[in-house]
Design a protein around this motif. Structure first.
Motif, PDB file in Angstrom:
ATOM      1  N   CYS A   6       0.841  -1.209   0.000  1.00 13.55           N
ATOM      2  CA  CYS A   6       0.000   0.000   0.000  1.00 13.55           C
ATOM      3  C   CYS A   6       0.875   1.257   0.000  1.00 13.55           C
ATOM      4  O   CYS A   6       0.603   2.211  -0.735  1.00 13.55           O
ATOM      5  N   ASN A   7       1.890   1.240   0.823  1.00 13.62           N
ATOM      6  CA  ASN A   7       2.779   2.409   0.899  1.00 13.62           C
ATOM      7  C   ASN A   7       3.525   2.603  -0.430  1.00 13.62           C
ATOM      8  O   ASN A   7       3.717   3.741  -0.868  1.00 13.62           O
ATOM      9  N   GLU A   9       2.452   1.740  -3.411  1.00 15.11           N
ATOM     10  CA  GLU A   9       1.489   2.292  -4.368  1.00 15.11           C
ATOM     11  C   GLU A   9       1.273   3.790  -4.120  1.00 15.11           C
ATOM     12  O   GLU A   9       1.173   4.577  -5.052  1.00 15.11           O
ATOM     13  N   ARG A  10       1.206   4.160  -2.868  1.00 14.28           N
ATOM     14  CA  ARG A  10       1.007   5.574  -2.531  1.00 14.28           C
ATOM     15  C   ARG A  10       2.206   6.423  -2.953  1.00 14.28           C
ATOM     16  O   ARG A  10       2.049   7.528  -3.472  1.00 14.28           O
ATOM     17  N   CYS A  13       2.052   6.739  -6.705  1.00 11.11           N
ATOM     18  CA  CYS A  13       0.972   7.679  -7.034  1.00 11.11           C
ATOM     19  C   CYS A  13       1.422   9.114  -6.752  1.00 11.11           C
ATOM     20  O   CYS A  13       1.185  10.029  -7.546  1.00 11.11           O
ATOM     21  N   MET A  14       2.072   9.294  -5.628  1.00  6.55           N
ATOM     22  CA  MET A  14       2.542  10.607  -5.251  1.00  6.55           C
ATOM     23  C   MET A  14       3.616  11.096  -6.225  1.00  6.55           C
ATOM     24  O   MET A  14       3.632  12.279  -6.617  1.00  6.55           O
TER      25      MET A  14
END
Length: 128
Positions: A6-7, A9-10, A13-14
């Protein structure tokens, strides 16, 4: 492991959002530079038009001055000095009526109308 995924992917994305942000800022800056150049070009065009107008005015005025110099030269050769034009005379002032309805034109002494003044002697007519 799920939290790490999850991190990750974030972070990706960021990173993508930051890249998009930089691209948008670059486009905005380029657009603003173009707008600035257009306004400068417009101002330059206006300034050039004003310069041309003033140059034409100077040219016209110099031609008028030269024509006046020629006219002064011609007039001064015709036998006489050229004097500056006399000051414009004001139109005569009409006298205001008295409360009695009469108008004073010229008085000789306090309160005497011109019609009440004696005619000058005929022997003194030549003297001013």
């Amino acid at each position: 492991m799920e939290v790490t995924r999850c991190n990750t992917e974030r972070v990706l994305c960021m990173t993508t959002l930051m890249d998009q942000n930089r691209e948008l800022e670059r486009k905005i800056n380029a657009s603003q530079r173009k707008m600035g150049n257009k306004s400068q070009d417009y101002r330059r065009g206006v300034d050039q038009a004003e310069i041309q107008r003033l140059q034409q005015l100077v040219k016209t005025q110099s031609q008028q001055a030269e024509a006046l110099r020629r006219e002064i030269g011609l007039l001064s050769r015709k036998g006489g000095h050229v004097l500056p034009p006399a000051q414009a005379r004001l139109p005569p002032i009409t006298p205001l009526p008295n409360p009695t309805g009469r108008t004073k034109t010229r008085t000789q002494g306090p309160g005497r109308l011109l019609s009440q003044v004696k005619a000058p002697d005929s022997s003194r007519q030549g003297v001013n």
